[in-house]
Design an enzyme around this catalytic site. Structure first.
Site, mmCIF file in Angstrom:
data_model
loop_
_atom_site.group_PDB
_atom_site.id
_atom_site.type_symbol
_atom_site.label_atom_id
_atom_site.label_comp_id
_atom_site.label_asym_id
_atom_site.label_seq_id
_atom_site.Cartn_x
_atom_site.Cartn_y
_atom_site.Cartn_z
ATOM 1 N N LYS A 177 2.112 -4.042 -9.227
ATOM 2 C CA LYS A 177 1.386 -5.162 -9.827
ATOM 3 C C LYS A 177 1.179 -4.961 -11.341
ATOM 4 O O LYS A 177 1.395 -3.854 -11.870
ATOM 5 C CB LYS A 177 0.042 -5.316 -9.111
ATOM 6 C CG LYS A 177 0.185 -5.713 -7.625
ATOM 7 C CD LYS A 177 -1.179 -5.993 -7.003
ATOM 8 C CE LYS A 177 -1.064 -6.393 -5.542
ATOM 9 N NZ LYS A 177 -2.388 -6.748 -4.963
ATOM 10 N N TYR A 202 1.449 -16.061 -2.517
ATOM 11 C CA TYR A 202 0.159 -15.771 -1.879
ATOM 12 C C TYR A 202 -0.415 -16.998 -1.168
ATOM 13 O O TYR A 202 -1.630 -17.051 -0.928
ATOM 14 C CB TYR A 202 -0.830 -15.225 -2.914
ATOM 15 C CG TYR A 202 -0.648 -13.745 -3.196
ATOM 16 C CD1 TYR A 202 -0.857 -12.793 -2.199
ATOM 17 C CD2 TYR A 202 -0.280 -13.284 -4.458
ATOM 18 C CE1 TYR A 202 -0.701 -11.436 -2.449
ATOM 19 C CE2 TYR A 202 -0.118 -11.921 -4.708
ATOM 20 C CZ TYR A 202 -0.343 -11.014 -3.696
ATOM 21 O OH TYR A 202 -0.192 -9.666 -3.940
ATOM 22 N N PHE A 211 -10.994 -15.519 -3.353
ATOM 23 C CA PHE A 211 -10.432 -14.808 -4.504
ATOM 24 C C PHE A 211 -9.016 -15.273 -4.868
ATOM 25 O O PHE A 211 -8.374 -14.674 -5.729
ATOM 26 C CB PHE A 211 -10.423 -13.296 -4.227
ATOM 27 C CG PHE A 211 -9.680 -12.908 -2.956
ATOM 28 C CD1 PHE A 211 -8.304 -12.772 -2.940
ATOM 29 C CD2 PHE A 211 -10.378 -12.680 -1.776
ATOM 30 C CE1 PHE A 211 -7.623 -12.423 -1.782
ATOM 31 C CE2 PHE A 211 -9.709 -12.323 -0.614
ATOM 32 C CZ PHE A 211 -8.315 -12.200 -0.619
ATOM 33 N N ARG A 236 2.856 1.058 3.686
ATOM 34 C CA ARG A 236 1.418 0.769 3.782
ATOM 35 C C ARG A 236 0.611 2.074 3.733
ATOM 36 O O ARG A 236 -0.440 2.128 3.101
ATOM 37 C CB ARG A 236 1.102 -0.003 5.070
ATOM 38 C CG ARG A 236 1.777 -1.357 5.208
ATOM 39 C CD ARG A 236 1.187 -2.458 4.373
ATOM 40 N NE ARG A 236 -0.219 -2.686 4.638
ATOM 41 C CZ ARG A 236 -0.931 -3.636 4.021
ATOM 42 N NH1 ARG A 236 -0.367 -4.429 3.099
ATOM 43 N NH2 ARG A 236 -2.201 -3.800 4.284
ATOM 44 N N THR A 282 -6.783 -1.387 0.738
ATOM 45 C CA THR A 282 -6.792 -2.473 -0.254
ATOM 46 C C THR A 282 -7.764 -2.176 -1.399
ATOM 47 O O THR A 282 -7.433 -2.384 -2.567
ATOM 48 C CB THR A 282 -7.200 -3.806 0.432
ATOM 49 O OG1 THR A 282 -6.352 -4.014 1.556
ATOM 50 C CG2 THR A 282 -7.090 -4.971 -0.527
ATOM 51 N N ARG A 327 -2.934 3.801 -4.348
ATOM 52 C CA ARG A 327 -4.109 3.081 -4.852
ATOM 53 C C ARG A 327 -5.214 4.054 -5.274
ATOM 54 O O ARG A 327 -5.907 3.807 -6.267
ATOM 55 C CB ARG A 327 -4.593 2.081 -3.807
ATOM 56 C CG ARG A 327 -3.709 0.823 -3.796
ATOM 57 C CD ARG A 327 -3.967 -0.049 -2.605
ATOM 58 N NE ARG A 327 -3.390 -1.391 -2.761
ATOM 59 C CZ ARG A 327 -3.219 -2.234 -1.747
ATOM 60 N NH1 ARG A 327 -3.568 -1.899 -0.526
ATOM 61 N NH2 ARG A 327 -2.680 -3.424 -1.963
ATOM 62 N N ASN A 372 -5.144 -3.618 -7.893
ATOM 63 C CA ASN A 372 -4.975 -2.486 -6.967
ATOM 64 C C ASN A 372 -3.534 -1.952 -6.899
ATOM 65 O O ASN A 372 -3.102 -1.434 -5.872
ATOM 66 C CB ASN A 372 -5.555 -2.808 -5.589
ATOM 67 C CG ASN A 372 -4.858 -3.959 -4.904
ATOM 68 O OD1 ASN A 372 -3.943 -4.547 -5.461
ATOM 69 N ND2 ASN A 372 -5.286 -4.267 -3.694
ATOM 70 N N HIS A 392 1.488 -4.076 -3.935
ATOM 71 C CA HIS A 392 1.515 -4.927 -2.745
ATOM 72 C C HIS A 392 2.574 -4.362 -1.804
ATOM 73 O O HIS A 392 3.607 -3.871 -2.261
ATOM 74 C CB HIS A 392 1.914 -6.371 -3.116
ATOM 75 C CG HIS A 392 2.313 -7.194 -1.922
ATOM 76 N ND1 HIS A 392 1.388 -7.873 -1.157
ATOM 77 C CD2 HIS A 392 3.516 -7.404 -1.335
ATOM 78 C CE1 HIS A 392 2.021 -8.473 -0.150
ATOM 79 N NE2 HIS A 392 3.314 -8.205 -0.240
ATOM 80 N N GLU A 445 9.236 -12.205 2.514
ATOM 81 C CA GLU A 445 8.941 -11.799 1.125
ATOM 82 C C GLU A 445 10.198 -11.287 0.412
ATOM 83 O O GLU A 445 10.384 -11.537 -0.789
ATOM 84 C CB GLU A 445 7.846 -10.726 1.140
ATOM 85 C CG GLU A 445 6.502 -11.293 1.611
ATOM 86 C CD GLU A 445 5.394 -10.257 1.686
ATOM 87 O OE1 GLU A 445 5.644 -9.053 1.427
ATOM 88 O OE2 GLU A 445 4.252 -10.654 1.986
HETATM 89 P P1 GDP Z 1 -3.295 -5.868 1.035
HETATM 90 O O1 GDP Z 1 -2.351 -6.258 2.137
HETATM 91 O O2 GDP Z 1 -3.829 -4.462 1.188
HETATM 92 O O3 GDP Z 1 -2.728 -6.113 -0.344
HETATM 93 O O4 GDP Z 1 -4.600 -6.791 1.167
HETATM 94 P P2 GDP Z 1 -4.823 -8.350 1.568
HETATM 95 O O5 GDP Z 1 -3.578 -8.945 2.142
HETATM 96 O O6 GDP Z 1 -6.065 -8.412 2.386
HETATM 97 O O7 GDP Z 1 -5.157 -9.045 0.171
HETATM 98 C C1 GDP Z 1 -4.121 -9.370 -0.730
HETATM 99 C C2 GDP Z 1 -4.562 -9.022 -2.122
HETATM 100 O O8 GDP Z 1 -5.645 -9.856 -2.486
HETATM 101 C C3 GDP Z 1 -5.096 -7.602 -2.299
HETATM 102 O O9 GDP Z 1 -4.098 -6.642 -2.525
HETATM 103 C C4 GDP Z 1 -5.978 -7.747 -3.524
HETATM 104 O O10 GDP Z 1 -5.202 -7.693 -4.722
HETATM 105 C C5 GDP Z 1 -6.526 -9.163 -3.371
HETATM 106 N N1 GDP Z 1 -7.874 -9.128 -2.775
HETATM 107 C C6 GDP Z 1 -8.223 -8.835 -1.508
HETATM 108 N N2 GDP Z 1 -9.554 -8.911 -1.336
HETATM 109 C C7 GDP Z 1 -10.070 -9.268 -2.551
HETATM 110 C C8 GDP Z 1 -11.398 -9.537 -3.037
HETATM 111 O O11 GDP Z 1 -12.384 -9.447 -2.305
HETATM 112 N N3 GDP Z 1 -11.489 -9.903 -4.360
HETATM 113 C C9 GDP Z 1 -10.410 -10.007 -5.182
HETATM 114 N N4 GDP Z 1 -10.577 -10.371 -6.464
HETATM 115 N N5 GDP Z 1 -9.148 -9.767 -4.758
HETATM 116 C C10 GDP Z 1 -8.984 -9.406 -3.468
#
Ligand code: GDP
Length: 137
Positions: free
Chosen positions: A9, A49, A57, A85, A91, A102, A112, A115, A126
């Protein structure tokens, strides 16, 4: 052999740790079947997304993902999706296990660092979003 999609990212690209993150993949049995650095448009990030469109968010996530270039890769190897993963960590970097990408390179839940596809079905979608078949080899 599985394939999965990785995105380094904008925060990690800006920190100049692309090589260090790609090394984590290669050092852990994953092969780069494709990789490229790109600047996402707002429409790209919104489409990628779209599954999160209803989350509070979503707007912040889209703005962050277009704040600078990203490096997208197809990782290939045994259990590539789950292995990536594991290498990424949780996350929220504050909850990520020591030694994960991370934990080592990310600052916050939005910035973070990486992805990774969360299922084989999503990996195929994807990969197809970012790469033409002839770019994967
Ligand atoms: P991942 O699969 O570990 O990337 O997590 P998710 O699929 O749940 O979320 C996708 C992305 O959304 C995450 O990698 C974060 O960059 C973002 N994200 C998730 N939760 C939050 C949150 O509570 N606040 C914000 N600003 N971003 C979030």
């Amino acid at each position: 052999m599985e394939q999965t999609l990785s995105i380094i990212k904008p925060d990690a690209v800006a920190k100049n740790v692309v090589g260090k993150i790609l090394d984590r993949f290669e050092s852990n049995g994953l092969r780069l079947a494709a990789t490229k650095k790109i600047q996402l448009s707002k429409a790209d990030a919104e489409a990628f997304y779209a599954v999160h469109a209803e989350r509070p968010f979503y707007g912040e996530l889209v703005d962050f993902m277009i704040s600078g270039p990203v490096v997208v890769s197809v990782l290939e190897g045994e259990n590539a999706m789950a292995k990536n993963r594991d290498l990424m960590g949780a996350t929220n970097p504050k909850e990520a296990a020591a030694g994960t990408i991370r934990a080592d390179f990310a600052e916050s839940i939005d910035a973070n660092a990486v992805h990774g596809s969360d299922s084989l079905e999503n990996a195929a979608i994807e990969i197809n979003f970012f790469f033409a078949a002839k770019e994967i080899c």
